[in-house]
Design an enzyme around this catalytic site. Sequence first.
Site, short mmCIF file in Angstrom:
data_model
loop_
_atom_site.label_atom_id
_atom_site.label_comp_id
_atom_site.label_asym_id
_atom_site.label_seq_id
_atom_site.Cartn_x
_atom_site.Cartn_y
_atom_site.Cartn_z
N LYS A 10 0.84 -1.20 0.00
CA LYS A 10 0.00 0.00 0.00
C LYS A 10 0.88 1.26 0.00
CE LYS A 10 -3.82 -2.22 2.62
NZ LYS A 10 -4.59 -2.12 3.89
N TYR A 50 -12.39 -2.60 -2.05
CA TYR A 50 -12.89 -2.63 -0.66
C TYR A 50 -14.42 -2.60 -0.60
CZ TYR A 50 -8.27 -2.31 1.47
OH TYR A 50 -7.00 -2.59 1.91
N ASN A 122 -1.48 -0.27 7.39
CA ASN A 122 -0.87 -1.56 7.73
C ASN A 122 -0.04 -2.17 6.60
OD1 ASN A 122 -3.03 -2.22 6.17
ND2 ASN A 122 -4.18 -3.27 7.78
N GLU A 136 -10.29 -10.54 -6.32
CA GLU A 136 -9.28 -9.46 -6.29
C GLU A 136 -8.27 -9.59 -7.43
OE1 GLU A 136 -7.73 -9.96 -2.34
OE2 GLU A 136 -9.54 -9.17 -1.39
P1 IDP Z 1 -7.48 -7.06 6.17
O1 IDP Z 1 -6.71 -6.04 5.34
O2 IDP Z 1 -6.67 -7.59 7.33
O3 IDP Z 1 -8.10 -8.16 5.34
P2 IDP Z 1 -10.12 -5.84 6.30
O4 IDP Z 1 -11.12 -6.02 7.40
O5 IDP Z 1 -10.39 -6.47 4.99
O6 IDP Z 1 -8.70 -6.28 6.87
O7 IDP Z 1 -9.97 -4.27 6.12
C1 IDP Z 1 -9.33 -3.72 4.99
C2 IDP Z 1 -8.44 -2.56 5.41
O8 IDP Z 1 -9.24 -1.54 6.02
C3 IDP Z 1 -7.42 -2.93 6.48
O9 IDP Z 1 -6.25 -3.51 5.95
C4 IDP Z 1 -7.15 -1.58 7.12
O10 IDP Z 1 -6.26 -0.79 6.33
C5 IDP Z 1 -8.53 -0.94 7.09
N1 IDP Z 1 -9.30 -1.16 8.32
C6 IDP Z 1 -9.93 -2.33 8.70
N2 IDP Z 1 -10.57 -2.19 9.86
C7 IDP Z 1 -10.34 -0.92 10.26
C8 IDP Z 1 -10.76 -0.18 11.41
O11 IDP Z 1 -11.47 -0.67 12.33
N3 IDP Z 1 -10.33 1.12 11.49
C9 IDP Z 1 -9.56 1.69 10.52
N4 IDP Z 1 -9.15 1.04 9.41
C10 IDP Z 1 -9.54 -0.26 9.29
#
Ligand code: IDP
Length: 166
Positions: A10, A50, A122, A136
């Site tokens: 990212k 997303y 992340n 994806e």
């Molecule tokens: P993942 O990337 O571990 O699969 P997902 O739930 O698919 O997690 O969420 C996609 C992205 O959205 C995450 O990688 C993160 O950057 C962001 N994200 C997920 N949950 C939160 C949250 O509770 N607060 C802020 N950002 C979040």
Amino acid sequence: MNEPTLILIKPDGLVKSLTGNVLTRLSETKLEIVAAKMVKVSDALAREHYESLKDKPFFGELIKYLKGELHNRCKVMAMVYYGEGAIAKVREIAGVTNPEEANSVSIRGQYGRITTKGVYENVIHASSNLQDAQREIKLWFRPDEIIVDLYPTKKVSKNTDEKVWA
Ligand code: IDP
Ligand code: MG
């Protein structure tokens, strides 16, 4: 079973010059890289990627994040890794979603952060399951950009070799 998984480095990972570190960590999986490219992420691509999170309160910021608007760096590195148990192996090295909860030696644990606006920066995306991986990979790559045949394709027209996902 050999399976593919989509990985995105990212914009925060690119801005922080973490590409080499991330690729080194991912090489621990012994998986094969079967596709890789830099992508300028459009609004449509970010939203489609997303899609399942569109009702979350952080969706707007998440789209800005993936498009690179939070980092002045409008690109991501997209890759497909392929091999036995690829999805779980990459998720393990990536660490859990919240970088503060991620194992401290995982990629997200080592390099991720939560911004003051609450975005989980992340560093990488990794597909969660086979179904997501397929959706994806088809979204980010054309068939001829991947060096193994993953999913059925069809010819665009009789006069060309160009293929699209069937
Ligand atoms: P993942 O990337 O571990 O699969 P997902 O739930 O698919 O997690 O969420 C996609 C992205 O959205 C995450 O990688 C993160 O950057 C962001 N994200 C997920 N949950 C939160 C949250 O509770 N607060 C802020 N950002 C979040
Ligand atoms: Mg996810």
